[in-house]
Design a protein around this motif. Structure first.
Motif, PDB file in Angstrom:
ATOM      1  N   ALA A 248       0.827  -1.204   0.000  1.00 54.24           N
ATOM      2  CA  ALA A 248       0.000   0.000   0.000  1.00 54.24           C
ATOM      3  C   ALA A 248       0.864   1.258   0.000  1.00 54.24           C
ATOM      4  O   ALA A 248       0.583   2.222  -0.726  1.00 54.24           O
ATOM      5  N   ALA A 249       1.914   1.245   0.823  1.00 58.48           N
ATOM      6  CA  ALA A 249       2.797   2.407   0.895  1.00 58.48           C
ATOM      7  C   ALA A 249       3.526   2.633  -0.423  1.00 58.48           C
ATOM      8  O   ALA A 249       3.674   3.777  -0.880  1.00 58.48           O
ATOM      9  N   LEU A 250       3.981   1.572  -1.049  1.00 52.51           N
ATOM     10  CA  LEU A 250       4.679   1.689  -2.326  1.00 52.51           C
ATOM     11  C   LEU A 250       3.764   2.292  -3.385  1.00 52.51           C
ATOM     12  O   LEU A 250       4.181   3.153  -4.172  1.00 52.51           O
ATOM     13  N   SER A 251       2.510   1.877  -3.417  1.00 52.11           N
ATOM     14  CA  SER A 251       1.565   2.419  -4.386  1.00 52.11           C
ATOM     15  C   SER A 251       1.327   3.908  -4.158  1.00 52.11           C
ATOM     16  O   SER A 251       1.259   4.692  -5.107  1.00 52.11           O
ATOM     17  N   ALA A 252       1.196   4.317  -2.889  1.00 52.14           N
ATOM     18  CA  ALA A 252       1.023   5.734  -2.580  1.00 52.14           C
ATOM     19  C   ALA A 252       2.250   6.536  -2.991  1.00 52.14           C
ATOM     20  O   ALA A 252       2.137   7.644  -3.533  1.00 52.14           O
ATOM     21  N   PHE A 253       3.437   5.979  -2.752  1.00 53.31           N
ATOM     22  CA  PHE A 253       4.682   6.643  -3.138  1.00 53.31           C
ATOM     23  C   PHE A 253       4.722   6.852  -4.647  1.00 53.31           C
ATOM     24  O   PHE A 253       5.100   7.922  -5.140  1.00 53.31           O
ATOM     25  N   LYS A 254       4.339   5.827  -5.405  1.00 53.00           N
ATOM     26  CA  LYS A 254       4.333   5.934  -6.867  1.00 53.00           C
ATOM     27  C   LYS A 254       3.432   7.073  -7.339  1.00 53.00           C
ATOM     28  O   LYS A 254       3.796   7.837  -8.243  1.00 53.00           O
ATOM     29  N   ALA A 255       2.243   7.170  -6.751  1.00 52.46           N
ATOM     30  CA  ALA A 255       1.288   8.193  -7.177  1.00 52.46           C
ATOM     31  C   ALA A 255       1.791   9.602  -6.858  1.00 52.46           C
ATOM     32  O   ALA A 255       1.664  10.516  -7.686  1.00 52.46           O
ATOM     33  N   VAL A 256       2.357   9.802  -5.670  1.00 48.19           N
ATOM     34  CA  VAL A 256       2.898  11.118  -5.325  1.00 48.19           C
ATOM     35  C   VAL A 256       4.126  11.429  -6.173  1.00 48.19           C
ATOM     36  O   VAL A 256       4.388  12.587  -6.516  1.00 48.19           O
ATOM     37  N   HIS A 257       4.881  10.402  -6.533  1.00 48.87           N
ATOM     38  CA  HIS A 257       6.023  10.566  -7.437  1.00 48.87           C
ATOM     39  C   HIS A 257       5.550  11.173  -8.759  1.00 48.87           C
ATOM     40  O   HIS A 257       6.221  12.042  -9.342  1.00 48.87           O
ATOM     41  N   ILE A 258       4.382  10.744  -9.247  1.00 48.34           N
ATOM     42  CA  ILE A 258       3.818  11.296 -10.479  1.00 48.34           C
ATOM     43  C   ILE A 258       3.335  12.725 -10.259  1.00 48.34           C
ATOM     44  O   ILE A 258       3.656  13.638 -11.033  1.00 48.34           O
ATOM     45  N   VAL A 259       2.572  12.933  -9.194  1.00 47.87           N
ATOM     46  CA  VAL A 259       1.918  14.218  -8.955  1.00 47.87           C
ATOM     47  C   VAL A 259       2.918  15.353  -8.795  1.00 47.87           C
ATOM     48  O   VAL A 259       2.649  16.490  -9.217  1.00 47.87           O
ATOM     49  N   THR A 260       4.070  15.102  -8.199  1.00 46.36           N
ATOM     50  CA  THR A 260       5.039  16.166  -7.931  1.00 46.36           C
ATOM     51  C   THR A 260       5.965  16.438  -9.114  1.00 46.36           C
ATOM     52  O   THR A 260       7.010  17.061  -8.954  1.00 46.36           O
ATOM     53  N   ARG A 261       5.552  15.982 -10.293  1.00 43.39           N
ATOM     54  CA  ARG A 261       6.309  16.245 -11.521  1.00 43.39           C
ATOM     55  C   ARG A 261       5.386  16.821 -12.586  1.00 43.39           C
ATOM     56  O   ARG A 261       4.200  16.510 -12.609  1.00 43.39           O
ATOM     57  N   GLN A 262       5.958  17.590 -13.470  1.00 41.74           N
ATOM     58  CA  GLN A 262       5.218  18.106 -14.611  1.00 41.74           C
ATOM     59  C   GLN A 262       5.550  17.293 -15.854  1.00 41.74           C
ATOM     60  O   GLN A 262       6.617  16.692 -15.958  1.00 41.74           O
ATOM     61  N   GLY A 263       4.619  17.269 -16.804  1.00 45.85           N
ATOM     62  CA  GLY A 263       4.889  16.662 -18.091  1.00 45.85           C
ATOM     63  C   GLY A 263       4.869  15.152 -18.123  1.00 45.85           C
ATOM     64  O   GLY A 263       5.381  14.549 -19.065  1.00 45.85           O
ATOM     65  N   GLU A 264       4.269  14.509 -17.112  1.00 46.31           N
ATOM     66  CA  GLU A 264       4.143  13.057 -17.138  1.00 46.31           C
ATOM     67  C   GLU A 264       2.990  12.665 -18.071  1.00 46.31           C
ATOM     68  O   GLU A 264       1.967  13.335 -18.104  1.00 46.31           O
ATOM     69  N   SER A 265       3.171  11.591 -18.805  1.00 45.92           N
ATOM     70  CA  SER A 265       2.121  11.143 -19.739  1.00 45.92           C
ATOM     71  C   SER A 265       1.077  10.323 -18.993  1.00 45.92           C
ATOM     72  O   SER A 265       0.882   9.136 -19.239  1.00 45.92           O
ATOM     73  N   ARG A 266       0.405  10.980 -18.070  1.00 46.42           N
ATOM     74  CA  ARG A 266      -0.598  10.339 -17.231  1.00 46.42           C
ATOM     75  C   ARG A 266      -1.791  11.275 -17.086  1.00 46.42           C
ATOM     76  O   ARG A 266      -1.716  12.467 -17.419  1.00 46.42           O
ATOM     77  N   VAL A 267      -2.889  10.743 -16.543  1.00 41.67           N
ATOM     78  CA  VAL A 267      -4.071  11.556 -16.261  1.00 41.67           C
ATOM     79  C   VAL A 267      -3.950  12.037 -14.814  1.00 41.67           C
ATOM     80  O   VAL A 267      -4.209  11.280 -13.873  1.00 41.67           O
ATOM     81  N   TYR A 268      -3.561  13.283 -14.633  1.00 43.15           N
ATOM     82  CA  TYR A 268      -3.319  13.796 -13.283  1.00 43.15           C
ATOM     83  C   TYR A 268      -3.232  15.316 -13.321  1.00 43.15           C
ATOM     84  O   TYR A 268      -3.178  15.934 -14.389  1.00 43.15           O
ATOM     85  N   GLN A 269      -3.215  15.923 -12.139  1.00 45.84           N
ATOM     86  CA  GLN A 269      -3.018  17.355 -11.977  1.00 45.84           C
ATOM     87  C   GLN A 269      -1.702  17.551 -11.225  1.00 45.84           C
ATOM     88  O   GLN A 269      -1.583  17.138 -10.073  1.00 45.84           O
ATOM     89  N   PRO A 270      -0.682  18.155 -11.838  1.00 55.91           N
ATOM     90  CA  PRO A 270       0.609  18.290 -11.142  1.00 55.91           C
ATOM     91  C   PRO A 270       0.537  19.275  -9.979  1.00 55.91           C
ATOM     92  O   PRO A 270      -0.189  20.272 -10.037  1.00 55.91           O
ATOM     93  N   LEU A 271       1.289  18.974  -8.933  1.00 55.69           N
ATOM     94  CA  LEU A 271       1.446  19.878  -7.791  1.00 55.69           C
ATOM     95  C   LEU A 271       2.922  20.275  -7.736  1.00 55.69           C
ATOM     96  O   LEU A 271       3.743  19.597  -7.118  1.00 55.69           O
ATOM     97  N   VAL A 272       3.244  21.350  -8.419  1.00 56.83           N
ATOM     98  CA  VAL A 272       4.629  21.805  -8.529  1.00 56.83           C
ATOM     99  C   VAL A 272       4.663  23.306  -8.286  1.00 56.83           C
ATOM    100  O   VAL A 272       4.021  24.068  -9.016  1.00 56.83           O
TER     101      VAL A 272
END
Length: 310
Positions: free
Chosen positions: A203-227
């Motif tokens: 569970a922790a690893l999955s949460a880490f992965k998602a925040v890893h995406i969110v704190t970056r711009q320009g990822e090819s994912r469906v998300y809203q960046p927090l930068v």
């Protein structure tokens, strides 16, 4: 008619499924003085020039954490543990199910230790209440997080979260040395499946992965960046990675921790017992406040000449 029905629909959706934590509990459990980690770390030198001449002023440089995000990791799609956000990530035809993989998964992963977690990353709701607490420490920095903003909902990103696209072709997915979060597992590909028999670590690893995406711009994912962008006298945290300690995690559910720690916070590779046993949820649902470290100083002039301190 739709506008009139929308509020009622949201209330119905949020109440239709039993929840494990409320907004009030998210806020109250996050009022954590030790998590703030407020420190005066140096000073800033400012200069202002006018036709009459130039003058300089100094201000203290501080650092402290802010609870930017709430991260939820859970098994059953559409049943987020936070009541007020359940309507944001309903089950859909492309995102169904979760839990341990006993039957063959879409990725042909059928090992019994393979787990799948849904993850939601939401803007922390405690902004006003939290800043009242923080103001007692002194000068306060602000973060970019918007309360209750859905920054990432894995049910709306099925290609990325369930099929590892495009991460499966990312060079980081094939790096055996720089891709592992302690004994939790590999960060890339950043999807919901992980070969990890330990329920808390999965569970922790999955949460880490998602925040890893969110704190970056320009990822090819469906998300809203927090930068947040740096500016004179303001230094926001770097993107979440294995190489910095700007992001700390405070468990809110199933237990409420009164400290925030950088993951992995325990080296259990040589321990004869399971130090994470008390953190395992009976229902596979987990909620954390994600604290990020900001540095800055109060503006005391037109131009920043120098700053001192970490």
């Amino acid at each position: 008619m739709v506008a009139r029905l929308a509020p009622a629909l949201l209330i119905f959706c949020s109440l239709s499924v039993s929840a494990k934590i409320t907004t009030g509990e998210v806020i109250s459990r996050s009022l954590c003085p030790e998590c703030i980690d407020y420190k005066v770390i140096g000073s800033c030198l400012w200069m202002t020039c006018t036709p009459a001449g130039c003058e300089t002023n100094t201000s203290i440089k501080v650092k402290h954490r802010l609870p930017d995000l709430v991260a939820m990791s859970y098994l059953k799609t559409g049943e987020a543990p936070w009541q007020a956000t359940q309507w944001m990530s309903p089950t859909n035809r492309y995102s169904k199910g979760g839990g341990r993989s006993h039957d063959r998964s879409p990725q042909l992963l059928d090992h019994t230790s393979v787990t799948f977690q849904n993850v939601d990353i939401i803007g922390h709701p405690a902004e006003g209440t939290f800043f009242k607490l923080l103001s007692g420490f002194g000068y306060v920095l602000e973060g970019p997080s918007e309360p209750m903003m859905p920054y990432y909902l894995s049910s709306l990103d099925p290609l990325g979260w369930r099929y590892n696209l495009p991460d499966v072709v990312n060079i980081n997915s094939w790096d055996p040395l720089g891709n592992r979060l302690g004994t939790f597992g590999d960060i890339y590909p950043r999807g919901g499946f992980s070969v990890q028999p330990h329920p808390y670590k999965s569970a922790a690893l999955s949460a880490f992965k998602a925040v890893h995406i969110v704190t970056r711009q320009g990822e090819s994912r469906v998300y809203q960046p927090l930068v947040a962008q740096s500016k004179p006298g303001y230094w926001p945290p770097a993107s979440l990675s294995l190489n910095n300690d700007d992001t700390a995690w405070q468990m809110l559910f199933p237990i409420a921790q009164t400290t925030a720690s950088v993951w992995p916070d325990i080296d259990d590779s040589v321990l004869p017992y399971d130090p994470y046993a008390k953190r395992i949820s009976d229902n596979g649902e987990y909620v954390w406040a994600v604290w990020r470290t900001y540095r800055g100083c109060q503006r005391e002039g037109a131009m920043l000449i120098a700053d001192f301190g970490e």
